[in-house]
Write a protein that holds these residues in place. Structure first.
Motif, PDB file in Angstrom:
ATOM      1  N   TRP A 141       0.812  -1.215   0.000  1.00 33.41           N
ATOM      2  CA  TRP A 141       0.000   0.000   0.000  1.00 33.41           C
ATOM      3  C   TRP A 141       0.849   1.270   0.000  1.00 33.41           C
ATOM      4  O   TRP A 141       0.640   2.194   0.778  1.00 33.41           O
ATOM      5  N   THR A 142       1.827   1.305  -0.923  1.00 34.54           N
ATOM      6  CA  THR A 142       2.614   2.528  -1.123  1.00 34.54           C
ATOM      7  C   THR A 142       2.707   2.793  -2.620  1.00 34.54           C
ATOM      8  O   THR A 142       2.540   1.892  -3.446  1.00 34.54           O
ATOM      9  N   TRP A 143       2.992   4.043  -2.965  1.00 35.24           N
ATOM     10  CA  TRP A 143       3.164   4.382  -4.368  1.00 35.24           C
ATOM     11  C   TRP A 143       4.419   3.738  -4.937  1.00 35.24           C
ATOM     12  O   TRP A 143       4.489   3.433  -6.117  1.00 35.24           O
ATOM     13  N   THR A 144       5.409   3.540  -4.105  1.00 29.75           N
ATOM     14  CA  THR A 144       6.644   2.898  -4.569  1.00 29.75           C
ATOM     15  C   THR A 144       6.356   1.487  -5.056  1.00 29.75           C
ATOM     16  O   THR A 144       6.867   1.075  -6.108  1.00 29.75           O
ATOM     17  N   ALA A 145       5.564   0.754  -4.321  1.00 30.33           N
ATOM     18  CA  ALA A 145       5.209  -0.605  -4.742  1.00 30.33           C
ATOM     19  C   ALA A 145       4.446  -0.573  -6.066  1.00 30.33           C
ATOM     20  O   ALA A 145       4.687  -1.398  -6.949  1.00 30.33           O
ATOM     21  N   PHE A 146       3.547   0.377  -6.204  1.00 31.91           N
ATOM     22  CA  PHE A 146       2.787   0.495  -7.442  1.00 31.91           C
ATOM     23  C   PHE A 146       3.699   0.773  -8.625  1.00 31.91           C
ATOM     24  O   PHE A 146       3.588   0.144  -9.677  1.00 31.91           O
ATOM     25  N   TRP A 147       4.631   1.716  -8.463  1.00 32.49           N
ATOM     26  CA  TRP A 147       5.515   2.076  -9.563  1.00 32.49           C
ATOM     27  C   TRP A 147       6.546   0.994  -9.858  1.00 32.49           C
ATOM     28  O   TRP A 147       7.093   0.947 -10.958  1.00 32.49           O
ATOM     29  N   LEU A 148       6.831   0.119  -8.909  1.00 31.56           N
ATOM     30  CA  LEU A 148       7.711  -1.011  -9.174  1.00 31.56           C
ATOM     31  C   LEU A 148       6.979  -2.162  -9.862  1.00 31.56           C
ATOM     32  O   LEU A 148       7.564  -2.901 -10.651  1.00 31.56           O
ATOM     33  N   VAL A 149       5.716  -2.313  -9.570  1.00 32.97           N
ATOM     34  CA  VAL A 149       4.917  -3.401 -10.132  1.00 32.97           C
ATOM     35  C   VAL A 149       4.429  -3.051 -11.542  1.00 32.97           C
ATOM     36  O   VAL A 149       4.299  -3.930 -12.398  1.00 32.97           O
ATOM     37  N   LEU A 150       4.178  -1.790 -11.798  1.00 31.67           N
ATOM     38  CA  LEU A 150       3.621  -1.366 -13.089  1.00 31.67           C
ATOM     39  C   LEU A 150       4.481  -1.778 -14.287  1.00 31.67           C
ATOM     40  O   LEU A 150       3.945  -2.334 -15.255  1.00 31.67           O
ATOM     41  N   PRO A 151       5.813  -1.549 -14.283  1.00 28.42           N
ATOM     42  CA  PRO A 151       6.594  -1.987 -15.454  1.00 28.42           C
ATOM     43  C   PRO A 151       6.579  -3.499 -15.665  1.00 28.42           C
ATOM     44  O   PRO A 151       6.621  -3.963 -16.807  1.00 28.42           O
ATOM     45  N   VAL A 152       6.506  -4.258 -14.596  1.00 27.74           N
ATOM     46  CA  VAL A 152       6.436  -5.716 -14.734  1.00 27.74           C
ATOM     47  C   VAL A 152       5.183  -6.101 -15.516  1.00 27.74           C
ATOM     48  O   VAL A 152       5.234  -6.916 -16.441  1.00 27.74           O
ATOM     49  N   MET A 153       4.065  -5.501 -15.172  1.00 32.29           N
ATOM     50  CA  MET A 153       2.815  -5.830 -15.852  1.00 32.29           C
ATOM     51  C   MET A 153       2.818  -5.326 -17.294  1.00 32.29           C
ATOM     52  O   MET A 153       2.346  -6.013 -18.203  1.00 32.29           O
ATOM     53  N   VAL A 154       3.375  -4.138 -17.519  1.00 31.35           N
ATOM     54  CA  VAL A 154       3.427  -3.593 -18.878  1.00 31.35           C
ATOM     55  C   VAL A 154       4.297  -4.472 -19.772  1.00 31.35           C
ATOM     56  O   VAL A 154       3.917  -4.803 -20.898  1.00 31.35           O
ATOM     57  N   PHE A 155       5.478  -4.849 -19.275  1.00 28.13           N
ATOM     58  CA  PHE A 155       6.344  -5.726 -20.063  1.00 28.13           C
ATOM     59  C   PHE A 155       5.663  -7.073 -20.333  1.00 28.13           C
ATOM     60  O   PHE A 155       5.804  -7.634 -21.411  1.00 28.13           O
ATOM     61  N   GLN A 156       4.972  -7.580 -19.354  1.00 28.35           N
ATOM     62  CA  GLN A 156       4.271  -8.849 -19.537  1.00 28.35           C
ATOM     63  C   GLN A 156       3.206  -8.716 -20.625  1.00 28.35           C
ATOM     64  O   GLN A 156       3.064  -9.595 -21.472  1.00 28.35           O
ATOM     65  N   LEU A 157       2.451  -7.637 -20.597  1.00 21.78           N
ATOM     66  CA  LEU A 157       1.400  -7.440 -21.595  1.00 21.78           C
ATOM     67  C   LEU A 157       1.967  -7.263 -22.998  1.00 21.78           C
ATOM     68  O   LEU A 157       1.327  -7.624 -23.986  1.00 21.78           O
ATOM     69  N   PHE A 158       3.178  -6.700 -23.110  1.00 22.65           N
ATOM     70  CA  PHE A 158       3.789  -6.530 -24.422  1.00 22.65           C
ATOM     71  C   PHE A 158       4.497  -7.792 -24.910  1.00 22.65           C
ATOM     72  O   PHE A 158       4.520  -8.069 -26.100  1.00 22.65           O
TER      73      PHE A 158
END
Length: 117
Positions: A70-87
């Motif tokens: 529940w921090t913005w840091t966790a969100f910003w670390l997780v977001l590229p993982v999901m984006v790369f996975q989707l691509f």
């Protein structure tokens, strides 16, 4: 292990239960993808099990991490993982399909239309 989960749930409250639920759903989807990869007969059929539930299972697991921390840091670390996975998942499944077609490792009688011929 159970004591660790109980202490986490008691300390975080409702967020912990949501995170545990998201993690369980993601685990079930990933397990379903793994079973599909092993059980389906040819690469063209396995592509569905490789791509769809695996990506959704990862999305649920990453959402569980964000909810638990529940921090913005966790969100910003997780977001590229999901984006790369989707691509990258569509690219990898396409390459596996091409390799299966080139090697002849698929059932010709099951295809309705073979666009490669």
């Amino acid at each position: 292990m159970i004591e660790l989960v109980e202490s986490f749930v008691d300390g975080a409250g409702v967020r912990a239960w949501i995170a545990v639920g998201l993690l369980l759903v993601g685990s079930v989807l990933s397990l379903g993808a793994a079973v599909g990869i092993v059980r389906f007969p040819d690469p063209l059929v396995r592509l569905h099990a490789m791509a769809k539930p695996q990506v959704l299972g990862l999305a649920f697991a990453l959402a569980a991490v964000v909810v638990a921390v529940w921090t913005w840091t966790a969100f910003w670390l997780v977001l590229p993982v999901m984006v790369f996975q989707l691509f990258l998942v569509p690219v990898s499944t396409h390459m596996i399909a091409r390799a299966g077609l080139r090697s002849g490792d698929y059932r010709h009688d099951e295809l309705l239309v073979d666009d490669t011929e």
